[in-house]
Design a protein around this motif. Structure first.
Motif, PDB file in Angstrom:
ATOM      1  N   HIS A 273     -10.657  -4.957  -6.739  1.00  0.00           N
ATOM      2  CA  HIS A 273     -10.239  -5.101  -5.185  1.00  0.00           C
ATOM      3  C   HIS A 273     -11.064  -4.094  -4.334  1.00  0.00           C
ATOM      4  O   HIS A 273     -11.322  -2.859  -4.953  1.00  0.00           O
TER       5      HIS A 273
ATOM      6  N   GLY B 174      -7.227   0.851   4.462  1.00  0.00           N
ATOM      7  CA  GLY B 174      -6.464   0.136   3.506  1.00  0.00           C
ATOM      8  C   GLY B 174      -6.468  -1.518   3.624  1.00  0.00           C
ATOM      9  O   GLY B 174      -5.359  -2.073   3.044  1.00  0.00           O
ATOM     10  N   ARG B 175      -7.219  -1.790   4.428  1.00  0.00           N
ATOM     11  CA  ARG B 175      -7.363  -3.451   4.252  1.00  0.00           C
ATOM     12  C   ARG B 175      -8.089  -4.057   3.177  1.00  0.00           C
ATOM     13  O   ARG B 175      -8.952  -3.322   2.771  1.00  0.00           O
ATOM     14  N   ASP B 176      -7.757  -5.037   2.724  1.00  0.00           N
ATOM     15  CA  ASP B 176      -8.266  -5.747   1.407  1.00  0.00           C
ATOM     16  C   ASP B 176      -9.562  -6.439   2.097  1.00  0.00           C
ATOM     17  O   ASP B 176      -9.310  -7.685   2.711  1.00  0.00           O
ATOM     18  N   TRP B 177     -10.704  -5.855   1.522  1.00  0.00           N
ATOM     19  CA  TRP B 177     -11.891  -6.454   2.173  1.00  0.00           C
ATOM     20  C   TRP B 177     -12.605  -7.215   0.871  1.00  0.00           C
ATOM     21  O   TRP B 177     -14.093  -7.369   0.903  1.00  0.00           O
ATOM     22  N   THR B 178     -11.982  -7.512  -0.028  1.00  0.00           N
ATOM     23  CA  THR B 178     -12.839  -7.849  -1.284  1.00  0.00           C
ATOM     24  C   THR B 178     -13.448  -9.178  -0.948  1.00  0.00           C
ATOM     25  O   THR B 178     -14.597  -9.465  -1.478  1.00  0.00           O
TER      26      THR B 178
ATOM     27  N   GLU C 145      -2.473   1.575  -6.618  1.00  0.00           N
ATOM     28  CA  GLU C 145      -2.496   1.216  -5.116  1.00  0.00           C
ATOM     29  C   GLU C 145      -3.517   2.073  -4.288  1.00  0.00           C
ATOM     30  O   GLU C 145      -3.852   3.133  -4.842  1.00  0.00           O
ATOM     31  N   PHE C 146      -3.824   1.459  -3.350  1.00  0.00           N
ATOM     32  CA  PHE C 146      -4.922   2.318  -2.375  1.00  0.00           C
ATOM     33  C   PHE C 146      -4.404   3.678  -2.081  1.00  0.00           C
ATOM     34  O   PHE C 146      -3.081   4.070  -1.814  1.00  0.00           O
TER      35      PHE C 146
ATOM     36  N   THR D 118     -15.023   3.043   1.739  1.00  0.00           N
ATOM     37  CA  THR D 118     -14.678   1.995   0.817  1.00  0.00           C
ATOM     38  C   THR D 118     -14.006   2.261  -0.463  1.00  0.00           C
ATOM     39  O   THR D 118     -14.609   3.449  -1.009  1.00  0.00           O
TER      40      THR D 118
ATOM     41  N   LEU E  35       0.964  -1.180   0.055  1.00  0.00           N
ATOM     42  CA  LEU E  35      -0.022   0.035  -0.074  1.00  0.00           C
ATOM     43  C   LEU E  35       0.957   1.277  -0.157  1.00  0.00           C
ATOM     44  O   LEU E  35       1.915   1.112   0.578  1.00  0.00           O
TER      45      LEU E  35
ATOM     46  N   TYR F 151     -11.271  -2.020  -0.417  1.00  0.00           N
ATOM     47  CA  TYR F 151     -10.325  -1.634   0.488  1.00  0.00           C
ATOM     48  C   TYR F 151     -11.113  -0.931   1.619  1.00  0.00           C
ATOM     49  O   TYR F 151     -12.081  -0.114   1.037  1.00  0.00           O
ATOM     50  N   SER F 152     -10.947  -1.249   2.795  1.00  0.00           N
ATOM     51  CA  SER F 152     -11.612  -0.524   3.784  1.00  0.00           C
ATOM     52  C   SER F 152     -10.659   0.957   3.907  1.00  0.00           C
ATOM     53  O   SER F 152      -9.678   1.120   3.393  1.00  0.00           O
TER      54      SER F 152
END
Length: 204
Positions: free
Chosen positions: A61, A67-71, A21-22, A51, A9, A63-64
């Motif tokens: 993808h 930056g967490r991947d919540w896919t 990237e996020f 999101t 990230l 992301y929260s």
């Protein structure tokens, strides 16, 4: 279902045609009253989870805001993303309609684990589109680009309308619909990550 994960990230999106990237989100400042001077537009404050959707050659993808991947949690939304672009970064909220037809956070939490098919992504900004970094663009130009990409209406991916005019009247109208408040944004402002004075949040 196989979910591809973007491991690294950063604070800026790459615009070289590779993987995106996020981008940490822009955050509104809480105020007692919405701004009443000219140059602002207003959107409904949604009671959901902030999101970011990233579309690139690696797939889709979600992301929260951290930056967490919540896919994997939002997989029905990921599968529903069929937009006319090769690459994009969309900023918005994941919601689920409550009993009154308005976003409902407790219902959202339950839906993520038990009824993910009820999840909806409401897009209110776009930061990247097909190799172009849109973050420096004025808000209304970004909203125009977003509206051309995400058609208003029902569906898993929705467009967040904005309103111009009397901010207090808009706030009162949203209160009657059961929404929490209003987010006011400078119409000419670029997108900048972090706390912002060009995005203001007023509640009832």
């Amino acid at each position: 279902m196989s979910v591809k994960v973007v491991a690294s990230l950063s604070k800026r999106a790459k615009v070289d045609g590779g993987r995106l990237e996020f981008i940490p989100p822009q955050l509104p400042t809480l105020v007692e009253q919405p701004p009443e001077d000219e140059g602002w537009v207003h959107e409904a404050e949604l009671d959901g989870y902030r999101t970011q959707i990233i579309i690139d050659r690696g797939g889709v993808h979600l992301y929260s805001k951290n930056g967490r991947d919540w896919t994997a949690k939002y997989w029905p939304i990921a599968l529903a993303v069929e937009l006319p672009c090769r690459a994009a970064i969309l900023d918005g909220e994941v919601i689920v309609s409550g009993e009154q037809g308005t976003p409902d956070s407790p219902v959202l939490e339950a839906a993520i684990w038990n009824e993910p098919s009820r999840l909806v992504f409401v897009a209110f900004d776009i930061l990247h589109l097909d190799g172009r970094n849109l973050a420096p663009w004025p808000l209304l130009q970004r909203k125009q680009a977003l509206r051309q990409l995400v058609e208003p209406g029902a569906g898993k991916i929705q467009y967040s309308e904005h309103f111009e005019g009397d901010a207090l009247a808009i706030l009162r109208a949203m209160e009657k619909t059961g929404l929490d408040g209003v987010i006011s944004k400078r119409a000419d402002s670029p997108y900048r990550s972090g706390p912002s004075k060009t995005w203001l949040k007023a509640r009832y």
